[in-house]
Design an enzyme around this catalytic site. Structure first.
Site, PDB file in Angstrom:
ATOM      1  N   ASP A 308       0.879  -1.160   0.159  1.00 48.15           N
ATOM      2  CA  ASP A 308       0.006  -0.019  -0.128  1.00 48.15           C
ATOM      3  C   ASP A 308       0.607   1.599   0.058  1.00 48.15           C
ATOM      4  OD1 ASP A 308      -2.367   1.641  -0.048  1.00 48.15           O
ATOM      5  OD2 ASP A 308      -2.028   1.969   2.422  1.00 48.15           O
ATOM      6  N   ASP A 507      -1.328  -0.320   6.210  1.00 50.59           N
ATOM      7  CA  ASP A 507      -0.756   0.428   7.367  1.00 50.59           C
ATOM      8  C   ASP A 507      -2.436   1.160   7.576  1.00 50.59           C
ATOM      9  OD1 ASP A 507      -0.508   2.029   9.337  1.00 50.59           O
ATOM     10  OD2 ASP A 507       0.636   3.579   8.664  1.00 50.59           O
ATOM     11  N   ASP A 511      -6.691  -1.796   4.809  1.00 52.04           N
ATOM     12  CA  ASP A 511      -5.653  -2.725   4.377  1.00 52.04           C
ATOM     13  C   ASP A 511      -6.204  -4.299   4.995  1.00 52.04           C
ATOM     14  OD1 ASP A 511      -3.911  -1.455   2.971  1.00 52.04           O
ATOM     15  OD2 ASP A 511      -3.217  -0.352   4.826  1.00 52.04           O
TER      16      ASP A 511
END
Length: 778
Positions: A308, A507, A511
């Site tokens: 991410d 994070d 996610d």
């Protein structure tokens, strides 16, 4: 369930060891019948555990080496070799205990997701507001969402709103939504209270869907076959063939039992868990928590890594990266000081960034008075007798917007930044640019991952495509998937899993489904636990992503040592099996010999607790102190870097004025070049000691180029008279300034990635937690 398994393993180990020891004492005092009874009880207990374990493996259709222990224990009872059976039970119990500890994975609970879910909503009715359960909200209800509250259901905005959607998209910057726009459940009201027209019930809203995604991803996670179970496919048939052959050729069942006793795969049951536990311990020391031996095996096997963006490859919070001044006598430092003084009274995330930047510069802040918040527009108040206002352009700068304001908006659009405009004493004074900057250690981390065996690096994010592509280019990813919601992230993960073992790094709450669905989920939890850390197999407790490369190296080394210990142990066991089949080893002696093989395998496995090769560079204390000092000078010099662009932007060919340029040249010589000389004399040798001389070549070259460009600017200004500068002179000066600015941006990025990322986590975090308003990154 996991806690119950651990308790059972402890009880089995304690009980079997006690029975074996007491039986040994009784045997030594010539109470052999009593000793046999105790050993028989211990053997029977081991038989029950082995039977349950084997039955469970059969139900799951998985191979298991426990079938050998089952046959050995049963055979020991059948031929009266109770001591051998008791020894096998202790070995089995030891393996169960270590295996339970190594494979004890934290439950992938939805606790934090559920705790964050709104329980109530404020519904507008004819005579005011009534608080109702969120499950009672129906489509068409009008709700009031107050500042700081989580949006309870999906809906349409009846009034403008500022929403923090980081839990849904991962994007850290608040989103301004006009009346008529949409708000999704799970977003946080980061501005003034607003009215919402519900367009979906709570069970049908975005946040409820996010929770369901986590549940489905967990249910779909495939089990990972352990090393011991994989080897069982070959070892079990070989053992049964050898034991059966010895019995058939000699007619002596004791020989078959002896083969089974020495074949009890304790190197598999003990060595691998010990190596993994040692690896888990090593990983914890570098700030990485790996949730069990299964997670460690998968981490070592991963070949595709997916990131991410927000909070993972970037800082995850807006930071001040630039200031555009409107002109006048006010300096950028003074404007920042006034703005930060006022913003001390605001809880807004952008206000925090401005205050942090001023604090990092060492500016003296004052407490403001007469502070008034204009909901949806900004903040105003008095600082040191001056009227200061901060907020949107339309509130600060009247239309038509002047050139400096248009320039600020254009820069923000190109860089994906947010703007906060400021006025002082009723006059527009400038604009601050805020951006989620890339972590300085991210590019080195990606290089380290490739060195550790990662073949493919993918960025998957809910952020805009242009911003994601920029981050991907800088850190060096192989592919970028942008504007993905949690469901689309899952689809990308499933597609990548078809080719190889996939690791997902993220994070934040958004996610959690992706982390649960990947073969290995890695969460960054340095700033606090989130649902992502609950769903992850690996948790980074330090605010450095390059620790992940160390974790992979540790996992690979632990797996390699486990295989070596298992290979040597099982090789010796095979020799002992051959001796037992030949009648050279009775069951009791075979059990004792097997214990010796176990001790050797355990000793080999314990090597995993020793330090091995890592990606992180440990600096001597003196270098750390010097690095901190140079980093502080670097932060101070960024003010001059920003001034270069500001002066260049204000150069006019219509009214040539070299006074600001000459003042800038003086600061370039006294501040910037002084710092660059210190870097060349001290920072470059520091990097060479840590990474080798080749890592410093680019830094040395850019130091020389910066001095060369400043020298060219000085010579050019020396050739132009104070009075009578021509338009073409100003064009050349502006060209030189923009060129110098570009070189410095690249150079500062090099220093961040090559040198500043080497600083220890705690100190590096303290020093760079708030970036001053400069643009050091490409």
């Amino acid at each position: 369930m996991e806690a119950g398994r651990a308790r059972l393993a402890v009880l089995l180990f304690a009980g079997s060891t006690l029975l074996l020891a007491l039986g040994g004492v009784l045997w030594l005092v010539d109470s052999r019948d009593a000793a046999d009874v105790l050993w028989l009880v211990g053997t029977a207990g081991g038989l029950a555990v082995a039977l349950a374990s084997t039955a469970g493996a059969v139900r799951r259709h998985r191979p298991t080496v426990d079938v050998i222990a089952l046959l050995a224990l049963g055979g020991a009872i059948a031929v009266g070799e109770y001591f051998a059976g008791a020894v096998i039970t202790v070995m089995l119990a030891t393996g169960q205990l270590l295996d339970a500890r190594a494979d004890a994975r934290a439950r992938r609970e939805l606790r934090l997701l559920l705790e964050r879910s709104p329980r109530t909503a404020r519904r507008r009715v004819a005579d005011g507001l009534v608080e109702v359960s969120v499950d009672e909200v129906a489509t068409g209800d009008t709700l009031l969402v107050r500042t700081g509250e989580v949006v309870p259901v999906d809906g349409r905005l009846l009034t403008p709103a500022t929403l923090d959607e980081s839990a849904l998209t991962g994007e850290p910057l608040p989103v301004e939504q006009p009346a008529g726009g949409t708000a999704r459940s799970g977003a946080v009201n980061a501005g003034a209270p607003f009215d919402l027209l519900a367009t979906a019930a709570a069970s049908e809203s975005t946040y409820a869907g996010l929770v369901r995604l986590v549940e489905q991803a967990q249910a779909a996670s495939a089990p990972f076959v352990r090393l011991a179970d994989r080897l069982a496919v070959v070892f079990v048939p070989l053992t049964l063939l050898l034991a059966g052959g010895a019995w058939a050729l000699t007619g002596d069942p004791v020989r078959a039992v002896a083969v089974l006793v020495v074949a009890t795969p304790c190197p598999l049951l003990l060595a691998a868990p010990i190596a993994y536990i040692s690896g888990l311990s090593r990983a914890t020391r570098v700030g990485v928590v790996i949730k069990g031996g299964g997670a460690l095996e998968r981490l070592a096997a991963a070949r595709v890594i997916m990131f991410d963006k927000t909070g993972t490859l970037t800082r995850g919070r807006p930071q001040l990266v630039g200031t555009v001044m409107a002109g006048g006598d006010l300096t950028a430092d003074e404007l920042l000081r006034l703005a930060a003084s006022l913003d001390q009274m605001s809880p807004h995330v952008l206000a925090t960034s401005i205050v942090s930047a001023a604090t990092a510069r060492g500016l003296d802040l004052e407490l403001p008075t007469e502070v008034v918040e204009e909901h949806g527009y900004g903040l105003s108040g008095t600082v040191g007798g001056r009227q200061v206002a901060l907020g949107k352009r339309a509130w600060i700068v009247p239309d038509p917007a002047p050139a400096w304001a248009q320039r600020a908006r254009r820069r923000a659009s190109l860089d994906g930044s947010m703007t906060v405009f400021a006025s002082v004493d009723g006059e527009a004074a400038g604009a601050f640019l805020l951006e989620d900057v890339i972590r300085p250690d991210a590019p080195r981390m990606v290089h380290g991952l490739r060195e550790a065996g990662i073949r493919r690096v993918v960025l998957v994010t809910g952020d805009r495509a242009d911003t994601a592509e920029t981050v991907g280019r800088i850190v060096g990813t192989d592919a970028v998937n942008a504007e993905c919601d949690p469901g689309e992230k899952l689809a990308v993960i499933h597609a990548e899993r078809e080719a190889d073992v996939v690791m997902m790094v993220g994070d934040g709450v958004n996610d959690a489904p992706a982390l649960a669905a990947a073969d290995v989920g890695v969460a960054l939890a340095a700033r606090g636990a989130t649902a992502s850390s609950e769903a992850a197999d690996v948790v980074l407790t330090v605010d450095r992503v390059d620790a992940l490369a160390d974790a992979i190296l540790i996992a690979q080394r632990s797996r390699r040592i486990a295989r070596q210990a298992v290979g040597i142990g099982m090789g010796l066991s095979l020799l002992a099996m051959a001796a037992a089949a030949a009648g050279l080893l009775p069951p009791a002696a075979g059990a004792v010999l097997q214990e010796g093989i176990d001790v050797l395998a355990i000793g080999l496995a314990l090597r995993a607790v020793l330090p091995g090769r890592t990606h992180t560079v440990t600096l001597p204390h003196a270098d750390v102190v010097m690095g901190h000092e140079l980093r502080a000078q670097h932060e101070a010099s960024l003010v001059v870097v920003e001034e270069i662009r500001a002066v260049a932007d204000q150069i006019s060919t219509q009214a040539p004025d070299l006074v600001p340029v000459r003042g800038l040249l003086d600061r370039l010589r006294t501040v910037l070049l002084t710092h660059e000389h210190a870097d060349q004399a001290q920072l470059v040798p520091l990097v060479a000691r840590a990474l080798g001389a080749p890592a410093t070549y680019a830094l040395t070259r850019t130091h020389a180029e910066i001095e060369h460009q400043v020298g060219r600017l000085g010579r050019l200004l020396g050739d132009i008279p104070d009075e009578g500068a021509q338009p073409e002179d100003m064009v050349e000066v502006r060209r030189l300034l923009y060129g110098l600015y570009g070189v410095l941006r690249l150079h500062n990025a090099q220093e961040d990635e090559t040198a500043h990322s080497l600083l220890p986590p705690a100190e590096a975090s303290r020093l760079v937690s708030s970036r001053p308003p400069a643009e050091p990154r490409a």
